[in-house]
Each structure stands twice: as C-alpha cells, then as structure tokens.
Design an enzyme around this catalytic site. Structure first.
Site, short mmCIF file in Angstrom:
data_model
loop_
_atom_site.label_atom_id
_atom_site.label_comp_id
_atom_site.label_asym_id
_atom_site.label_seq_id
_atom_site.Cartn_x
_atom_site.Cartn_y
_atom_site.Cartn_z
CB SER A 58 -0.93 -0.03 1.23
OG SER A 58 -2.05 0.85 1.04
CG ASP A 112 -6.91 -2.47 -3.49
OD1 ASP A 112 -7.66 -1.63 -2.79
OD2 ASP A 112 -5.75 -2.53 -3.35
CG HIS A 145 -5.66 -2.39 0.20
ND1 HIS A 145 -4.97 -1.71 -0.98
CD2 HIS A 145 -5.24 -1.67 1.32
CE1 HIS A 145 -4.11 -0.97 -0.48
NE2 HIS A 145 -4.24 -1.03 0.77
#
Length: 220
Positions: A58, A112, A145
C-alpha cells in the site's frame, strides 16, 4: 481519508484520486528517511546497493517506488516491489538517469476497493512514459486490499532472480568487528539484537564487546 482524523502515515493522504495525489505532504521527508536507512545499511555492513531491494504494501509500496527510482545513480537498487501500491506525487516524480532499467514488480488486486486497479494501470502508464523499462504489473483476479499466497510466491521468485545466493565475497554482508566499535555502536548492536536484558549491569566496553561477539558466535 479516515474521515479527516490523523493516523500513522508516511505522508499525508487526502484522497486517492489523481488531484488528491498531487501534493502528498511529508513525502520528501519520508523519502529522505528511507534513503538514510539504505545509506546506513551500506555503511554498517558494506552491503552494496545492488544487493538491496525496497518493498512495501500500500503506502509502503508507493514510497518504495517513489524513493527507489529517484535515488542517486551510484545507489541503484537490485529492484523494487510494490504490493497494492501506486505512484504518489507523480507531478514531482522524475526517474534518475541510469535507473530506468531498475526491475519493478507491481502486484495488484483487481477488486481492491482502497487503491483501485485503475490506479495501478495509471502508475504503469506514468512509469513507462517516464522511461522505466523493466516494469511488470501483475494482476490478481478478485483480490482486494490484501495479500495472497500466490502473490507472496511471485514476490519470492522475483527476489530470488534478483538476488542469487551464488555471489562473490564482495556482495556479502560484512559486519564491523565488535572490538572496533564505539560504545554507541555496541549499544545499538545490542539493542537491535534484542539483547538489552543481557546488557543490564555491564559497565566496561570489553563486556559489551564480549556480549556482541557471543551473540554472533551463537553462544547466547
């Protein structure tokens, strides 16, 4: 983001749309922090930069990409791994000459909801236009995610190709002899090794040296 409430972060994120991504307040400070960590690793272990990899998930992946491709050319890395990340502050991003062929593995889930897959596609496009020549964007159908075992296996394969084990002595970590360390360096080595409790009551430098040596020799 986060309903406007502060949270731990490498840089300020107000949104993940392209306009929100323009400033990224604090990113240059974080970029220098990562650069300093790499420099310290090189200075303390003599490990060459071409045996180092920046990797992150991320925002960590975003900063790895932003930092790794803008290092001075003598500090060119073996590669960069971006997991569910993107290119931040694209308006201020410029690849350092000679770093264009740094291998980049960008792993991203098509489902995501936080860093949407179209951000990965835009990152790929921007990097290609900026001159990156060894960029691989690998998609994972239905992944949100998060991280999947398949992705970890792909990262492992990538790293094994970048960092083969059959290298010469000049590519191996060379730790400083404890007897040549300062007290400050010895205490840092003890702290990093999790030996703080064993150092309680030690006063003489020779005692700190012996503790570090015993740890390295597997006697503890």
């Amino acid at each position: 983001m986060n309903m406007g409430m502060p949270m731990p972060s490498w840089y300020d994120i107000t949104g993940l749309d392209e306009r929100s991504n323009e400033e990224c307040k604090g990113i240059e400070t974080s970029r220098q922090t990562i650069t300093s960590i790499l420099e310290a690793e090189h200075a303390n272990t003599n490990l060459p930069y071409n045996r180092m990899v920046l990797a992150g998930f991320s925002q960590g992946g975003a900063l790895s990409l932003y930092t790794g491709m803008q290092l001075p050319s003598p500090k060119k890395l073996a590669g960069i791994v971006v997991m569910s990340g993107y290119l931040p502050h694209s308006a201020g991003f410029k690849i350092t000459p000679d770093l264009e062929n740094t291998p980049i593995l960008h792993c991203h889930g098509t489902a995501d909801p936080l860093v949407r897959y179209d951000m990965a596609l835009k990152t790929h496009e921007h990097l290609t236009n900026a001159g990156a020549t060894k960029l691989s964007l690998k998609e994972y159908k239905g992944m949100q995610h998060t991280v999947l075992p398949e992705e970890i296996a792909d990262v492992q394969k990538f790293l094994q190709e970048l960092l083969p084990s059959d290298v010469g002595e000049d590519c191996k970590v060379k730790l400083k002899d404890p007897s040549e360390m300062s007290i400050k360096e010895l205490k840092a080595a003890i702290r990093n090794a999790g030996l703080g409790s064993k150092a309680v009551g030690l006063m003489e430098k020779s005692e700190f040296v012996r503790l570090v040596q015993d740890h390295r020799n597997g006697k503890l």
